[in-house]
Design a protein around this motif. Structure first.
Motif, short mmCIF file in Angstrom:
data_model
loop_
_atom_site.label_atom_id
_atom_site.label_comp_id
_atom_site.label_asym_id
_atom_site.label_seq_id
_atom_site.Cartn_x
_atom_site.Cartn_y
_atom_site.Cartn_z
N LYS A 272 2.05 -0.44 10.65
CA LYS A 272 1.61 -1.25 9.51
C LYS A 272 0.55 -2.26 9.95
O LYS A 272 -0.47 -2.45 9.27
N ALA A 273 0.79 -2.91 11.09
CA ALA A 273 -0.17 -3.89 11.60
C ALA A 273 -1.49 -3.21 11.99
O ALA A 273 -2.58 -3.75 11.74
N GLN A 274 -1.39 -2.02 12.58
CA GLN A 274 -2.59 -1.30 12.99
C GLN A 274 -3.44 -0.92 11.78
O GLN A 274 -4.67 -1.05 11.80
N LYS A 275 -2.81 -0.44 10.73
CA LYS A 275 -3.54 -0.07 9.52
C LYS A 275 -4.23 -1.28 8.90
O LYS A 275 -5.37 -1.19 8.41
N ALA A 276 -3.54 -2.44 8.91
CA ALA A 276 -4.13 -3.65 8.34
C ALA A 276 -5.35 -4.10 9.14
O ALA A 276 -6.37 -4.50 8.57
N GLN A 280 -9.41 -4.17 7.96
CA GLN A 280 -10.25 -5.35 8.07
C GLN A 280 -11.53 -5.05 8.86
O GLN A 280 -12.61 -5.53 8.53
N SER A 281 -11.40 -4.24 9.92
CA SER A 281 -12.57 -3.93 10.75
C SER A 281 -13.61 -3.10 9.97
O SER A 281 -14.79 -3.13 10.29
N ARG A 282 -13.16 -2.37 8.96
CA ARG A 282 -14.07 -1.58 8.13
C ARG A 282 -14.64 -2.39 6.96
O ARG A 282 -15.32 -1.86 6.10
N GLY A 286 -8.00 -7.31 4.49
CA GLY A 286 -7.09 -7.31 5.63
C GLY A 286 -6.55 -8.70 5.87
O GLY A 286 -6.96 -9.67 5.21
N PRO A 287 -5.67 -8.85 6.81
CA PRO A 287 -5.06 -10.14 7.07
C PRO A 287 -6.05 -11.11 7.69
O PRO A 287 -6.97 -10.71 8.41
N ARG A 288 -5.90 -12.42 7.41
CA ARG A 288 -6.70 -13.44 8.08
C ARG A 288 -6.35 -13.47 9.55
O ARG A 288 -5.30 -12.97 9.97
N ALA A 289 -7.20 -14.09 10.36
CA ALA A 289 -6.99 -14.11 11.81
C ALA A 289 -5.65 -14.71 12.18
O ALA A 289 -4.92 -14.19 13.03
N THR A 290 -5.31 -15.84 11.53
CA THR A 290 -4.05 -16.50 11.87
C THR A 290 -2.85 -15.65 11.47
O THR A 290 -1.88 -15.55 12.21
N ALA A 291 -2.92 -15.02 10.29
CA ALA A 291 -1.82 -14.16 9.84
C ALA A 291 -1.70 -12.94 10.74
O ALA A 291 -0.60 -12.49 11.07
N LYS A 292 -2.87 -12.39 11.18
CA LYS A 292 -2.85 -11.23 12.06
C LYS A 292 -2.21 -11.59 13.39
O LYS A 292 -1.38 -10.84 13.93
#
Length: 337
Positions: A272-276, A280-282, A286-292
């Motif tokens: 799930k984290a990898q897909k998020a 974002q990279s595309r 996606g999640p904000r930096a802090t949330a990631k």
């Protein structure tokens, strides 16, 4: 045998009360009635801060929770109130039906409670029911939406009342009782942001939504344990009966289903984290930096926890093998030329 008992007591911080008076077991009905009339907890939603549970009551609850397997179980606790502390002296199971996600009390259970408490009073045991306990097999100690509703109902009718949650799978895996004690807030009360607490615990992916949705409706109490002189005697009897199985069993085998679920849940969180992150990279949402970073940090902590428990089980197996393998084997005499 004695060393293993002492280790269990040390892990769970079980302290011996005055062996001559056993003061925590004395029950003053007039004092408890006076506390019930004053009801100081009505003016302070955070009034109760501590829970002290006797070692025998703790063992009874853990054994009950373990007997349920992957099904939830339920029981009641007896005790008294001392200042801002619940004193739990005993516990008993209820004849209820449980599922993997909830436990349902019936009219039969209510009748059983009345009969049990009446029998206790007939035999000089005057302690009231001060709370309920149930199990969360494999998914941590917290209150679900159903648990919150149940606890709110109890506090509105038979307060002071306490909710205790035990995770039998994590108890076996970690070698320490996984337990939590909770009280709900009044419905019109809005706690401060820090009231819910931010203590980390591993929550399965399919439970995270329910965990977060109701976390602001209750707070946790500090849990400690004690034993009286009678508890010491009963614990000794229990250890005399179960020490062989304690040494012969391995948490890696007795708890292997839970361990497999933990690793499967971890893999799902990583995916799930990898897909998020890929989204974002595309350039997508996606999640904000802090949330990631927070998500990845939790995944790392989950993996370290699983690895640590597995390593502990492996080391325990190695120690037992070194100590006991070949104990009964006949000694080989060296033969001369």
């Amino acid at each position: 045998m004695e060393i293993s008992q002492k280790a269990w007591e040390l892990e769970n911080a079980v302290k011996l009360v005055d062996p001559h008076r056993d003061a925590l077991y004395s029950y003053d009905k007039a004092e408890q009635d006076a506390i019930g009339k004053e009801r100081p907890w009505k003016n302070d939603p955070h009034y109760f801060k501590n829970v002290r549970i006797s070692a025998v009551a703790l063992l009874k609850m853990v054994m009950h929770a373990r007997s349920g397997g992957f099904l939830e179980i339920m029981g009641l606790m007896q005790g008294k109130i001392a200042g801002d502390t619940f004193i739990v002296t005993d516990a008993f199971r209820l004849p209820v039906e449980g599922t993997e996600t909830r436990v349902n009390a019936s009219a039969e259970a209510d009748e059983y409670v009345v009969q049990y408490l009446s029998a206790c009073r007939d035999n000089g045991r005057m302690e009231n029911a001060v709370g309920w306990y149930h199990s969360h097999p494999g998914y941590g100690c917290w209150l679900s939406g159903i648990d919150v509703a149940t606890q709110m109902l109890q506090q509105s009718h038979v307060d002071p009342f306490l909710a205790v949650v035990i995770d039998p799978d994590r108890t076996i895996s970690a070698g320490k009782v996984e337990i939590g004690a909770f009280r709900t807030f009044p419905q019109d009360y809005k706690p401060a942001a820090s009231s819910t607490g931010d203590e980390y615990q591993t929550i399965p992916l399919n439970k995270i939504e329910d965990f977060g949705a109701h976390a602001s409706q209750y707070y946790s109490l500090e849990v400690s344990h004690y034993k009286s002189s009678l508890d010491s005697y009963l614990l000794e009897l229990l250890w005399n009966k179960y020490w062989v199985s304690t040494i012969s069993q391995s948490p890696l085998f007795t708890n292997r289903e839970y361990s497999s679920k933990q690793m499967l849940d971890l893999s799902q969180k990583i995916q799930k984290a990898q897909k998020a992150i890929e989204a974002q990279s595309r350039g997508g949402p996606g999640p904000r930096a802090t949330a990631k970073d927070s998500t990845l940090d939790k995944i790392v902590r989950d993996s370290n926890k699983i690895a640590g428990e597995e390593m502990t089980g492996l080391l325990a197996g190695e120690v037992k093998a070194k100590l006991f393998n070949g104990v009964s084997a006949p000694s080989v005499q060296a033969q001369g030329p």
